[in-house]
Motif scaffolding. Structure first.
Motif, PDB file in Angstrom:
ATOM      1  N   TRP A 109     -11.233   9.468   4.509  1.00 54.27           N
ATOM      2  CA  TRP A 109     -10.575  10.755   4.234  1.00 54.27           C
ATOM      3  C   TRP A 109      -9.700  11.174   5.862  1.00 54.27           C
ATOM      4  CZ3 TRP A 109      -9.806  11.220  -0.538  1.00 54.27           C
ATOM      5  CH2 TRP A 109     -10.835  10.991  -1.192  1.00 54.27           C
ATOM      6  N   PRO A 131     -16.400  10.614   5.814  1.00 53.54           N
ATOM      7  CA  PRO A 131     -16.152   9.228   5.716  1.00 53.54           C
ATOM      8  C   PRO A 131     -14.788   9.084   6.636  1.00 53.54           C
ATOM      9  CG  PRO A 131     -16.691  10.050   3.695  1.00 53.54           C
ATOM     10  CD  PRO A 131     -16.838  11.180   4.586  1.00 53.54           C
ATOM     11  N   LYS A 158      -7.605   3.247  -0.411  1.00 48.60           N
ATOM     12  CA  LYS A 158      -7.806   4.030  -1.395  1.00 48.60           C
ATOM     13  C   LYS A 158      -9.181   4.464  -1.556  1.00 48.60           C
ATOM     14  CE  LYS A 158      -3.728   3.455  -3.050  1.00 48.60           C
ATOM     15  NZ  LYS A 158      -2.770   4.303  -2.760  1.00 48.60           N
ATOM     16  N   GLY A 167       0.615  -1.313  -0.179  1.00 48.43           N
ATOM     17  CA  GLY A 167      -0.006  -0.014  -0.195  1.00 48.43           C
ATOM     18  C   GLY A 167       0.830   1.208  -0.199  1.00 48.43           C
ATOM     19  N   ARG A 206      -6.595   8.868   5.498  1.00 44.09           N
ATOM     20  CA  ARG A 206      -5.848   9.191   4.247  1.00 44.09           C
ATOM     21  C   ARG A 206      -4.912  10.486   4.402  1.00 44.09           C
ATOM     22  NH1 ARG A 206      -5.078   7.145  -0.808  1.00 44.09           N
ATOM     23  NH2 ARG A 206      -5.225   9.198  -1.660  1.00 44.09           N
ATOM     24  N   ASP A 207      -5.866  11.299   4.565  1.00 41.93           N
ATOM     25  CA  ASP A 207      -5.210  12.869   4.692  1.00 41.93           C
ATOM     26  C   ASP A 207      -5.031  13.370   6.128  1.00 41.93           C
ATOM     27  OD1 ASP A 207      -5.725  13.025   2.046  1.00 41.93           O
ATOM     28  OD2 ASP A 207      -7.677  13.979   2.275  1.00 41.93           O
ATOM     29  N   TYR A 267      -6.976  21.590  -0.635  1.00 41.68           N
ATOM     30  CA  TYR A 267      -7.616  20.433  -1.450  1.00 41.68           C
ATOM     31  C   TYR A 267      -8.891  21.222  -2.442  1.00 41.68           C
ATOM     32  CZ  TYR A 267      -5.537  17.122   1.612  1.00 41.68           C
ATOM     33  OH  TYR A 267      -4.531  16.467   2.331  1.00 41.68           O
ATOM     34  N   LYS A 284      -1.784   6.127   3.123  1.00 42.07           N
ATOM     35  CA  LYS A 284      -2.393   6.457   1.643  1.00 42.07           C
ATOM     36  C   LYS A 284      -2.632   5.180   1.292  1.00 42.07           C
ATOM     37  CE  LYS A 284      -2.187  10.932   0.820  1.00 42.07           C
ATOM     38  NZ  LYS A 284      -1.647  11.578   2.380  1.00 42.07           N
ATOM     39  N   GLY A 285      -2.477   3.985   1.991  1.00 41.11           N
ATOM     40  CA  GLY A 285      -2.741   2.512   1.334  1.00 41.11           C
ATOM     41  C   GLY A 285      -4.135   2.419   1.174  1.00 41.11           C
TER      42      GLY A 285
END
Lengths: 720, 156
Positions: free
Chosen positions: B25, B22, B37, A217, B28-29, A232, B34-35
């Motif tokens: 995010w 969600p 998706k 990943g 991830r952020d 963003y 980041k794995g």
């Protein structure tokens, strides 16, 4: 990067002469139109060599030796899953005389000067770099040898080389030590390349070089890219076709949490916010009016895409039109259709842009770094050297990223807010704004008499594939037949009289490249029809094909060998047995013949594919395991397209707008057996990533015909 | 608002403006993992699959506030002590990934399946592994799932 000094007497090396690999079209016996320019273009398309379009005169642009004796291969071709990074490493390792583990492949930034003038597409990465990359690696090896000799006080003849280390007696020097403090290089004449029989890496099933990153990943995709202090963005995309948006109202959106700025310029509206979630939420609060120009439903599209309508071009002519052949015998006519197809690549399109001090850097999943750089430069009024495109690994390409103007939006928003901006489409936007595979319509005709086929007429109508998206204006006037839409649309049975005609239609939504372009639909029509002709004339479908392929055709002998190998391996039978039946099909795409036999049954009123046997000849398989992986992928993606996938258009809205509703093949829908025979019928590598998509649709349809008596003529195939 | 949970063995907190947004995010952020998706945003493709309290969850449709106090594992936490998880090992042995984008989600779904059914049949795989792979690497994935089950039984 080291300064390069070229010997004055060294000519720019020519690679063109080697690249004898046909691409795109297989037009046996092209009917040469009266327009001499058009004739030239078709001749080119037929025999076209697709040489690599970039600088291959300087190995230092491609191959960087690091102090710890590693080689970094800066690839101007992008890795989108096709496995080219692995094969490129194999080509380089072979001539550099280093073990594979020493090579790391990365994407070349456009700012490095190593720029591919074309794109990563057409399954040409390995075929086009087969000679140039090996020549550069061999040249680099000799450049290193000269420097090593100089530093060690020896002659080059005294140095032997093993895995990146030169040695002579007790003296040795690694590549990493050789490059230390070197600023001037002499590029010698190109050394002789190794013989095929001596290859250590080429032709070996070496595991993919990106495996570790992809099973752990690692953040290697465009959507994973970031900059410190990044913000963003979410951009408004049309939700209707043939309509214009106006009267934007930002008042509600501006009040949303996290919003930094709403950018409205260059024909787009984007919300920049502190987080992805805030950008998305605020974007949804923007209201606007829609004005529809013309009303569009799917029936209108199908009506527009019809044989007989649109711009007509005859692209093959060897014989008469069916109605002119003879009054005797029976005329057969069949109609086929293929739908609007979505790319549905998993990583949405987007870009991460960092505009600063009149320069912009963009990290992006793209198949066209050069085009993206040029478009961004133009839109921002910058010179090209002020734009650096840093390609990332692609979360799927399939042709969807052969135009990535979304980079412009990210760059403009970064400029507007003075910070790096990450801007990605959401999935609904992806489905509504795809550059779809164009729908097609086919009318196949034949005249048969006394168990013989007297002639075939092949008519194709399609939306645009290539004219609007890739070629300079003017080319269309000359070529007339969209060579993307007619890909795989030529009759390869040269001994049968035939005429092929193409009808070009422009549609109110974007249609463009979808893996293998016209091949999937054209081969479905032609190879289904061939099977039907075999049945109607009571001939063996294998023999019918073998008898009518002309070995004088450049790919004829290879196509016959592939068909014979496939039929043998599959144990092909033309009658159903125990509720299962086999169907076969043969295509030649880009000079790589592929035959497939599909074995199907009917379960719960649906077509079930149990096994697919494939014989494929792409010439040299640089990495046979990855060639097999591409075949497996083409077979399973082809099953998805042939049995499930279709877009609808209702009241100017394209639907479905997400996975699930856009039905695709899942684990349960693909065969548990894929049996592959690779044949090395040429001494160069040819295209791999698309040709195996050719036969699958017709192979399944032909199996269903032999099982149930039903001839399915529409993609996706549904039992009636 | 602040949401706290244990992720890949570490206690972490994320600051979000909307608790209904969600989990994907935030991970991830917010946590820079980041794995996991983004694929569809409506739990239709499975690219965002991770484990919550050992169960496979599609994080694009999982409100971040519900993760409070939970134990989360992402692809980054699947391997332990520098050793690949049997699913990752099997994926490597069978050379499954092509573009690789959806593969984290598939591996997380598979790891959860193997916790439930240690030796899945083809039918079990068809019924439970329902993510989307556009490169259509399903053929090798099936082999890798069987191989992972085998590696698991050798380890235990």
């Amino acid at each position: 990067m080291a300064k390069i000094k070229k010997q004055n007497n060294v000519k720019r090396r020519q690679f063109l002469k080697y690249s004898g690999v046909g691409i795109g079209l297989m037009i046996g016996g092209v009917w040469l139109a009266r327009n001499p320019l058009r004739r030239k273009v078709f001749e080119l398309a037929e025999t076209m060599i697709a040489p690599y379009q970039g600088d291959t005169s300087n190995p230092l642009l491609w191959l960087q030796v690091t102090p710890d004796n590693k080689i970094i291969l800066h690839s101007s071709k992008v890795e989108m899953g096709q496995g080219s990074f692995t094969s490129l490493a194999q080509l380089a390792a072979e001539e550099l005389e280093v073990n594979m583990e020493r090579i790391k492949v990365i994407h070349a930034e456009t700012g490095s000067g190593n720029i591919d003038g074309m794109s990563t597409g057409g399954s040409m990465s390995i075929a086009s770099l087969w000679f140039p990359l090996r020549e550069m690696a061999a040249t680099m090896r000799e450049m290193l040898r000269s420097k090593a000799a100089e530093k060690l006080g020896l002659t080059t003849d005294e140095l032997s080389l093993t895995d990146g280390v030169f040695s002579s007696g007790t003296k040795s020097m690694t590549f990493g030590e050789v490059v230390d403090a070197v600023t001037d290089w002499i590029i010698p004449d190109t050394p002789k390349l190794k013989e095929r029989a001596t290859h250590k890496y080429i032709g070996k099933a070496i595991p993919r070089v990106d495996l570790h990153e992809k099973v752990t990943g690692a953040p290697i995709f465009g959507i994973d890219a970031s900059y410190p202090d990044m913000v963003y963005a979410s951009v408004i995309r049309p939700t209707m076709v043939d309509a214009t948006m106006s009267n934007f109202d930002f008042s509600e959106a501006e009040k949303m949490p996290g919003v930094i700025k709403i950018v409205h310029e260059h024909g787009f509206v984007g919300v920049v916010a502190k987080s992805q979630v805030e950008a998305l939420s605020a974007r949804k609060k923007i209201t606007y009016d829609y004005k529809t120009n013309q009303k569009w439903n799917l029936a209108d599209v199908q009506k527009a895409v019809s044989v007989g309508k649109g711009k007509q071009t005859i692209f093959q002519k060897k014989g008469k039109a069916v109605e002119d052949i003879s009054d005797e015998g029976e005329s057969i006519e069949m109609e086929f259709r293929s739908p609007i197809g979505a790319h549905a690549q998993l990583e949405p399109n987007g870009a991460v842009a960092n505009y600063r001090d009149g320069k912009v850097e963009i990290k992006i999943s793209t198949q066209v770094p050069k085009l993206t750089r040029d478009e961004v430069a133009k839109a921002l009024g910058l010179s090209k050297d002020k734009v650096n495109i840093i390609p990332t690994f692609l979360g799927g390409g399939f042709g969807r990223r052969l135009h990535t103007p979304n980079a412009i939006q990210a760059a403009l928003m970064s400029k507007a807010v003075g910070k790096p901006v990450k801007s990605f489409f959401d999935r609904i936007q992806e489905f509504q704004n795809d550059t779809f595979r164009p729908p097609s319509h086919h009318i196949m005709k034949a005249k048969i008499a006394g168990g013989k086929i007297l002639g075939i007429e092949n008519n194709i109508a399609s939306g645009d594939t290539l004219f609007n998206s890739a070629l300079d204006p003017g080319v269309e006037t000359v070529v007339r037949a969209d060579i993307g839409s007619i890909r795989g649309g030529a009759i390869i049975y040269d001994k049968l009289p035939h005429i092929s005609t193409y009808y070009h239609v422009d549609l109110p939504f974007a249609t463009s490249f979808w893996r293998s372009l016209g091949l999937l639909a054209n081969a479905f029509a032609i190879e289904s029809f061939m099977d039907e002709l075999a049945i109607r004339t009571q001939q063996d479908p294998v023999k019918l094909r073998l008898d009518n392929i002309d070995e004088a055709n450049p790919y004829g002998a290879r196509a016959k060998r592939v068909l014979e190998a496939c039929v043998k391996k599959a144990g092909y039978q033309d009658s159903a047995n125990n509720g299962r039946a086999m169907g076969l099909a043969l295509t030649i795409d880009g000079g790589s013949p592929c035959a497939q036999v599909a074995e199907v049954s009917i379960e719960d009123d649906e077509i079930k594919v149990h096994k697919v046997t494939v014989a494929f000849d792409c010439g040299i398989a640089v990495n046979p395991d990855q060639v097999k992986a591409q075949i497996e992928g083409c077979v399973c993606m082809g099953i998805s397209a042939a049995l499930y996938e279709k877009m609808n258009l209702k009241d100017n809205k394209l639907t479905p707008i997400n996975y699930g509703a856009y039905r695709m093949a899942l684990m349960k829908n693909v065969p548990k057996e894929i049996d592959i025979v690779l044949i090395e019928g040429a001494d160069v590598p040819g295209p791999v990533g698309e040709p195996p998509l050719g036969p699958i649709g017709a192979a399944i349809g032909n199996a269903v015909r032999r099982l149930t008596g039903q001839r399915l003529t529409e993609l996706p195939m549904e039992l009636v | 608002m602040k949401i706290s949970f244990i992720i890949n063995g570490e206690q972490k907190s994320v600051e979000v403006s909307d608790g209904k947004s969600p989990l994907l995010w935030a991970i991830r952020d917010g946590l820079d993992l980041k794995g996991t998706k983004y694929g569809c945003g409506m739990a239709a493709c499975g690219a965002c699959t991770l484990h919550i309290d050992g169960e496979a969850i599609r994080s694009c449709s999982y409100p971040v506030e519900m993760a409070e106090g939970k134990i989360i594992t992402t692809i980054e936490g699947l391997s332990q002590d520098g050793k690949l998880h049997p699913v990752q090992q099997a994926w490597k042995e069978e050379v499954v990934p092509q573009c690789g984008y959806c593969q984290s989600g598939f591996m997380m779904a598979t790891a959860a399946l193997l916790n439930e059914i240690s030796k899945p049949t083809d039918q079990d795989i068809d019924d439970n592994i329902i993510n989307v792979c556009r490169c259509a690497t399903y053929y090798r994935m099936r082999k890798a799932i069987h191989r992972a089950a085998e590696l698991n039984s050798q380890n235990s």
